[in-house]
Design a protein around this motif. Structure first.
Motif, mmCIF file in Angstrom:
data_model
loop_
_atom_site.group_PDB
_atom_site.id
_atom_site.type_symbol
_atom_site.label_atom_id
_atom_site.label_comp_id
_atom_site.label_asym_id
_atom_site.label_seq_id
_atom_site.Cartn_x
_atom_site.Cartn_y
_atom_site.Cartn_z
ATOM 1 N N ARG A 3 59.347 157.555 161.780
ATOM 2 C CA ARG A 3 60.199 156.324 161.662
ATOM 3 C C ARG A 3 59.199 155.699 160.162
ATOM 4 N N ASP A 4 57.914 155.891 160.339
ATOM 5 C CA ASP A 4 57.213 155.059 159.115
ATOM 6 C C ASP A 4 57.401 155.937 158.040
ATOM 7 N N ALA A 5 57.646 157.250 157.955
ATOM 8 C CA ALA A 5 57.867 158.137 156.809
ATOM 9 C C ALA A 5 59.168 157.991 156.316
ATOM 10 N N ARG A 24 61.099 155.242 156.745
ATOM 11 C CA ARG A 24 61.204 153.959 155.868
ATOM 12 C C ARG A 24 60.573 154.014 154.404
ATOM 13 N N ALA A 25 59.446 154.867 154.312
ATOM 14 C CA ALA A 25 58.539 154.940 153.162
ATOM 15 C C ALA A 25 59.512 155.732 152.168
ATOM 16 N N ASN A 26 60.058 156.614 152.786
ATOM 17 C CA ASN A 26 60.996 157.457 151.724
ATOM 18 C C ASN A 26 62.219 156.641 151.310
ATOM 19 N N ARG A 27 62.707 155.619 152.227
ATOM 20 C CA ARG A 27 63.836 154.758 151.688
ATOM 21 C C ARG A 27 63.401 153.703 150.689
ATOM 22 N N VAL A 28 62.398 153.351 150.930
ATOM 23 C CA VAL A 28 61.732 152.413 149.700
ATOM 24 C C VAL A 28 61.551 153.092 148.516
ATOM 25 N N ARG A 29 60.949 154.228 148.745
ATOM 26 C CA ARG A 29 60.541 155.023 147.437
ATOM 27 C C ARG A 29 62.125 155.237 146.750
ATOM 28 N N ASP A 32 62.845 154.226 143.080
ATOM 29 C CA ASP A 32 63.326 155.278 142.157
ATOM 30 C C ASP A 32 64.658 155.121 141.232
#
Length: 127
Positions: free
Chosen positions: A20-22, A24-29, A33
């Motif tokens: 889930r942390d990964a 969320r980080a991918n969604r933000v990135r 982008d």
């Protein structure tokens, strides 16, 4: 809220939290982008100043409504144009950059930007 302790977190649950942390980080990135350089700079300037103003907020004071917060944050960005150049250059003169009589240097701030110039025509008179 339940007080979870390390011994209550199974490996399966720990793996789920990491997944889930990964995500969320991918969604933000992906969101960041998708922005243009100008949009990213505006989001960054406003977010940083919002954070700064928030840390200055006295505990126990009422938090103003969103429009008042937005106005305060934008005004604070205008007060520090060298630190928040994306917001400070939101209203360049029609002659910017070649014919602007009030060019202001923007020092480099790696890795965000390499510096440059901005229009100073909208700066406050006292500045």
């Amino acid at each position: 809220m339940t007080d979870y302790r390390e011994d209550q977190v199974t490996q399966t649950l720990a793996d789920y939290f990491a997944k889930r942390d990964a995500a969320r980080a991918n969604r933000v990135r992906a969101f960041l982008d998708s922005l243009t350089d100008r949009e990213r700079a505006l989001v960054q300037d406003i977010a940083v100043m919002g954070y700064v103003r928030g840390t200055m907020h006295s505990e126990g004071d009422r938090i103003p409504k969103s429009p008042a917060i937005l106005s305060e944050v934008v005004d604070a960005c205008f007060a520090f144009p060298d630190l928040y150049p994306a917001v400070a250059t939101i209203e360049p003169c029609p002659r910017f950059p070649e014919g602007c009589p009030n060019l202001r240097a923007v020092p480099p701030n790696p890795p965000e930007h390499d510096g440059g110039v901005r229009c100073g025509c909208a700066d406050d008179e006292e500045a």
